[in-house]
Design a protein around this motif. Structure first.
Motif, PDB file in Angstrom:
ATOM      1  N   THR A  34       0.833  -1.300   0.085  1.00  0.00           N
ATOM      2  CA  THR A  34      -0.069   0.127  -0.100  1.00  0.00           C
ATOM      3  C   THR A  34       0.865   1.196   0.094  1.00  0.00           C
ATOM      4  O   THR A  34       0.371   2.464  -0.249  1.00  0.00           O
ATOM      5  N   GLY A  35       2.176   1.193   0.286  1.00  0.00           N
ATOM      6  CA  GLY A  35       2.876   2.382   0.379  1.00  0.00           C
ATOM      7  C   GLY A  35       2.805   3.257   1.735  1.00  0.00           C
ATOM      8  O   GLY A  35       3.327   4.258   1.697  1.00  0.00           O
ATOM      9  N   GLU A  36       1.990   2.499   2.573  1.00  0.00           N
ATOM     10  CA  GLU A  36       2.093   3.213   3.905  1.00  0.00           C
ATOM     11  C   GLU A  36       3.382   3.276   4.756  1.00  0.00           C
ATOM     12  O   GLU A  36       4.151   2.593   4.417  1.00  0.00           O
ATOM     13  N   GLU A  37       3.318   4.246   5.640  1.00  0.00           N
ATOM     14  CA  GLU A  37       4.613   4.213   6.552  1.00  0.00           C
ATOM     15  C   GLU A  37       4.639   3.197   7.509  1.00  0.00           C
ATOM     16  O   GLU A  37       3.610   2.810   7.793  1.00  0.00           O
ATOM     17  N   ARG A  38       5.977   2.773   7.385  1.00  0.00           N
ATOM     18  CA  ARG A  38       6.091   1.697   8.238  1.00  0.00           C
ATOM     19  C   ARG A  38       6.176   1.959   9.806  1.00  0.00           C
ATOM     20  O   ARG A  38       6.492   2.942  10.218  1.00  0.00           O
ATOM     21  N   ASP A  39       6.027   0.795  10.680  1.00  0.00           N
ATOM     22  CA  ASP A  39       6.093   0.934  12.066  1.00  0.00           C
ATOM     23  C   ASP A  39       7.680   1.107  12.229  1.00  0.00           C
ATOM     24  O   ASP A  39       8.189   0.181  12.036  1.00  0.00           O
ATOM     25  N   PRO A  40       8.141   2.260  12.982  1.00  0.00           N
ATOM     26  CA  PRO A  40       9.504   2.481  13.085  1.00  0.00           C
ATOM     27  C   PRO A  40       9.939   1.392  14.256  1.00  0.00           C
ATOM     28  O   PRO A  40      11.230   1.265  14.408  1.00  0.00           O
ATOM     29  N   ASN A  41       9.047   0.824  14.996  1.00  0.00           N
ATOM     30  CA  ASN A  41       9.647  -0.075  15.971  1.00  0.00           C
ATOM     31  C   ASN A  41       9.444  -1.586  15.377  1.00  0.00           C
ATOM     32  O   ASN A  41       9.415  -2.440  16.402  1.00  0.00           O
ATOM     33  N   GLY A  42       9.040  -1.824  14.305  1.00  0.00           N
ATOM     34  CA  GLY A  42       8.775  -2.960  13.825  1.00  0.00           C
ATOM     35  C   GLY A  42       9.969  -3.777  13.254  1.00  0.00           C
ATOM     36  O   GLY A  42      11.507  -3.341  13.606  1.00  0.00           O
ATOM     37  N   PRO A  43      10.118  -5.039  12.923  1.00  0.00           N
ATOM     38  CA  PRO A  43      11.309  -5.857  12.459  1.00  0.00           C
ATOM     39  C   PRO A  43      12.040  -5.335  11.352  1.00  0.00           C
ATOM     40  O   PRO A  43      11.267  -4.800  10.415  1.00  0.00           O
ATOM     41  N   LEU A  44      13.215  -5.693  11.200  1.00  0.00           N
ATOM     42  CA  LEU A  44      14.063  -5.074  10.054  1.00  0.00           C
ATOM     43  C   LEU A  44      14.894  -6.366   9.723  1.00  0.00           C
ATOM     44  O   LEU A  44      15.240  -7.402  10.280  1.00  0.00           O
ATOM     45  N   SER A  45      15.360  -6.172   8.232  1.00  0.00           N
ATOM     46  CA  SER A  45      16.319  -7.251   7.847  1.00  0.00           C
ATOM     47  C   SER A  45      17.739  -6.672   8.078  1.00  0.00           C
ATOM     48  O   SER A  45      17.933  -5.633   8.489  1.00  0.00           O
ATOM     49  N   VAL A  46      18.476  -7.669   7.459  1.00  0.00           N
ATOM     50  CA  VAL A  46      19.954  -6.994   7.597  1.00  0.00           C
ATOM     51  C   VAL A  46      20.143  -5.930   6.730  1.00  0.00           C
ATOM     52  O   VAL A  46      20.927  -4.972   6.944  1.00  0.00           O
ATOM     53  N   VAL A  47      19.395  -5.844   5.562  1.00  0.00           N
ATOM     54  CA  VAL A  47      19.487  -4.921   4.521  1.00  0.00           C
ATOM     55  C   VAL A  47      18.815  -3.599   5.287  1.00  0.00           C
ATOM     56  O   VAL A  47      19.546  -2.383   5.070  1.00  0.00           O
ATOM     57  N   GLY A  48      17.813  -3.815   5.930  1.00  0.00           N
ATOM     58  CA  GLY A  48      17.128  -2.396   6.747  1.00  0.00           C
ATOM     59  C   GLY A  48      18.471  -2.113   7.585  1.00  0.00           C
ATOM     60  O   GLY A  48      18.422  -0.728   8.013  1.00  0.00           O
ATOM     61  N   ALA A  49      19.131  -3.136   8.507  1.00  0.00           N
ATOM     62  CA  ALA A  49      20.004  -2.476   9.618  1.00  0.00           C
ATOM     63  C   ALA A  49      21.204  -1.902   8.753  1.00  0.00           C
ATOM     64  O   ALA A  49      21.815  -1.081   9.343  1.00  0.00           O
ATOM     65  N   GLY A  50      21.651  -2.392   7.560  1.00  0.00           N
ATOM     66  CA  GLY A  50      22.423  -1.794   6.940  1.00  0.00           C
ATOM     67  C   GLY A  50      22.200  -0.018   6.594  1.00  0.00           C
ATOM     68  O   GLY A  50      23.058   0.703   6.466  1.00  0.00           O
ATOM     69  N   VAL A  51      20.962  -0.076   5.808  1.00  0.00           N
ATOM     70  CA  VAL A  51      20.560   1.297   5.709  1.00  0.00           C
ATOM     71  C   VAL A  51      20.691   2.308   6.952  1.00  0.00           C
ATOM     72  O   VAL A  51      21.079   3.431   6.725  1.00  0.00           O
ATOM     73  N   LEU A  52      20.156   1.764   8.063  1.00  0.00           N
ATOM     74  CA  LEU A  52      20.313   2.574   9.382  1.00  0.00           C
ATOM     75  C   LEU A  52      21.927   2.879   9.710  1.00  0.00           C
ATOM     76  O   LEU A  52      21.867   4.171   9.843  1.00  0.00           O
ATOM     77  N   ALA A  53      22.455   1.760   9.390  1.00  0.00           N
ATOM     78  CA  ALA A  53      24.006   2.021   9.785  1.00  0.00           C
ATOM     79  C   ALA A  53      24.483   3.138   8.829  1.00  0.00           C
ATOM     80  O   ALA A  53      25.336   3.853   9.250  1.00  0.00           O
ATOM     81  N   GLY A  54      24.218   3.080   7.438  1.00  0.00           N
ATOM     82  CA  GLY A  54      24.708   3.850   6.576  1.00  0.00           C
ATOM     83  C   GLY A  54      24.137   5.570   6.855  1.00  0.00           C
ATOM     84  O   GLY A  54      24.882   6.434   6.698  1.00  0.00           O
ATOM     85  N   GLU A  55      22.929   5.540   7.228  1.00  0.00           N
ATOM     86  CA  GLU A  55      22.286   7.072   7.757  1.00  0.00           C
ATOM     87  C   GLU A  55      23.112   7.297   8.820  1.00  0.00           C
ATOM     88  O   GLU A  55      23.229   8.672   8.999  1.00  0.00           O
ATOM     89  N   VAL A  56      23.465   6.523   9.814  1.00  0.00           N
ATOM     90  CA  VAL A  56      24.067   6.934  10.860  1.00  0.00           C
ATOM     91  C   VAL A  56      25.268   7.702  10.668  1.00  0.00           C
ATOM     92  O   VAL A  56      25.778   8.575  11.209  1.00  0.00           O
ATOM     93  N   ALA A  57      26.193   6.866   9.719  1.00  0.00           N
ATOM     94  CA  ALA A  57      27.662   7.068   9.604  1.00  0.00           C
ATOM     95  C   ALA A  57      27.719   8.295   8.769  1.00  0.00           C
ATOM     96  O   ALA A  57      28.479   9.196   8.658  1.00  0.00           O
ATOM     97  N   SER A  58      26.559   8.541   7.875  1.00  0.00           N
ATOM     98  CA  SER A  58      26.717   9.879   7.121  1.00  0.00           C
ATOM     99  C   SER A  58      25.902  10.937   7.559  1.00  0.00           C
ATOM    100  O   SER A  58      25.716  12.068   6.600  1.00  0.00           O
TER     101      SER A  58
END
Length: 448
Positions: A326-350
């Protein structure tokens, strides 16, 4: 872009180190209790590098998303091995089991297990250990992740500290810029900021506001925001001397936000606003180190939070899948995959933030990742560590029951019979992982 890539690489390295320590948590007690360990591997897929030390082969594989140690005799021998070694005679079947797909899987699991056995009399096997030793071996991996998370949280909270707004004034605005404008510089028509008019200066430490002592900037800000147009006596400490100033906050219009910082809208979808007092002062932010027990406390609090997510994993993944479609906003406290964790790590570092802030963000992410590894591996389903612990406990209960009623010791629990259940669990994990990876690619959770 380079900083983003560096963040992803750091997460992959941190994940590999976490997995290595997890498997080390299994390896050390296994060798201590005399179990023959054939392999200690980090990753899956083709072997990139390996070296044999004694009876164990140590190495790295191409996909650093897991790891394993290969212990001899994870399960009791199949009837074929028992017959071959003289423990049974005749009547056994060799090759693949009849009875369909799942029966074949059971037989294949027994065959793979038999290959780790030297003989029926071999005592250096996992299944012959006392129940408590088997539990210690299987607990070793998850507990290692929990201990690593505690260390990381201790470094984060007690070594670096928690970023806190102090009562020290960092800067004072020269004017009040009208809401809705994009200007950052004062114009001649802009009124003087109340703090500037009151004579407050950068470096002043706020002691009290309107006769109320304040220990945090949030307490001072709350009084100011609730007092538009009302004169307040502000006591500050400047160069060790107390000074009083008359501050009259000006009324400004601001949007109403919820606890997540999102604008609140009315029934017509119009953003709600409120009148608040504005003084024109900015707080100084500092890292306040927490007591040494804050790290363990934070780790166990995160265990409870992650356990709540894991317990509802199928529902959470379904909701994530719906948001993906549906394109709705995801629950920020929901589960992530390794890909999602990598995106967050990239955002933190940059992120456009001080280096210490980014280091703290990476430590927090890695600590949370290890908490997730601990909780997930404790789920009592094979092939997870919690499943092996459950099998050992069931074996212990059977033995205790037989001893209580003076019956012969029962045969060891044959966990290969649970291979069909294991197969279903693996398929479910793969399916949920695929949904999360797709969601993290096409509808990711972002920190900013």
């Amino acid at each position: 872009m380079i900083a983003f890539v560096v963040g992803v690489v750091l997460l992959v390295v941190g994940l590999a180190a976490s997995i290595a320590l997890h498997e080390l948590g299994h390896l050390i007690p296994a060798k201590k209790f005399g179990v023959r360990v054939g392999q200690y591997m980090i990753g899956f897929g083709p072997t990139l590098w390996s070296r044999r030390r004694g009876e164990t082969e140590y190495g790295f594989k191409a996909i650093p998303l897991g790891g394993y140690i290969s212990m001899a005799g994870m399960y009791p021998p199949s009837p074929a091995v028992a017959a071959r070694t003289g423990a049974a005679t005749g009547g056994h079947r060799t090759g693949r089991a009849g009875g369909g797909f799942f029966a074949t899987m059971v037989q294949d699991a027994r065959t793979a297990n038999d290959e780790t056995l030297l003989s029926e009399e071999d005592d250096r096997v996992f299944y012959k250990l006392p129940v408590w030793q088997r539990i210690v071996i299987m607990l070793g991996g998850p507990v290692m992740n929990l201990l690593l998370a505690i260390v990381l949280f201790a470094i984060l909270l007690s070594g670096i500290g928690v970023q806190t707004a102090t009562t020290t004034i960092q800067s004072v605005s020269d004017c009040v810029i009208p809401a809705g404008t994009d200007r950052t510089e004062c114009a001649a028509s802009d009124p003087v900021a109340p703090a500037k008019a009151a004579g407050l200066e950068a470096g002043d430490v706020i002691v009290s506001v309107d006769g109320t002592g304040v220990d945090t900037f949030a307490e001072a800000s709350a009084i100011i925001r609730e007092s538009p147009g009302r004169t307040l006596i502000v006591v500050v400490e400047r160069d060790g001397v107390a000074h009083s100033a008359s501050l009259t906050p000006v009324a400004v219009t601001q949007p109403v936000v919820d606890e997540l910082g999102k604008p609140v809208v009315d029934e017509n979808g119009t953003p709600e606003t409120q009148q608040v007092g504005f003084a024109g002062i900015r707080q100084e932010v500092d890292y306040l180190r927490q007591p040494i027990w804050a790290g363990p406390q934070a780790a166990f609090q995160n265990v409870g939070a992650v356990a709540g997510v894991v317990w509802q994993m199928p529902v959470k993944v379904w909701q994530t899948g719906v948001s993906l479609v549906t394109g709705e906003e995801r629950d920020p406290n929901g589960p992530l995959s390794v890909v999602g964790a990598g995106v967050l790590a990239g955002e933190v570092a940059s992120a456009d933030a001080p280096v210490l802030n980014r280091v703290a963000g990476m430590l927090s992410l890695l600590a949370s990742l290890n908490i997730a590894l601990f909780v997930f591996n404790m789920v009592p389903l094979l092939p997870l560590d919690g499943g092996h612990i459950a099998v050992a406990l069931w074996d212990g209960i059977k033995r205790a029951w037989a001893k209580l009623f003076h019956r012969p010791p029962p045969k060891p629990v044959d966990a290969t019979k649970l291979v069909p259940v294991t197969f279903v669990v693996v398929i479910a994990l793969i399916a949920m992982g695929a949904v999360l990876i797709l969601a993290d690619i096409f509808n990711p959770v972002s920190l900013f």
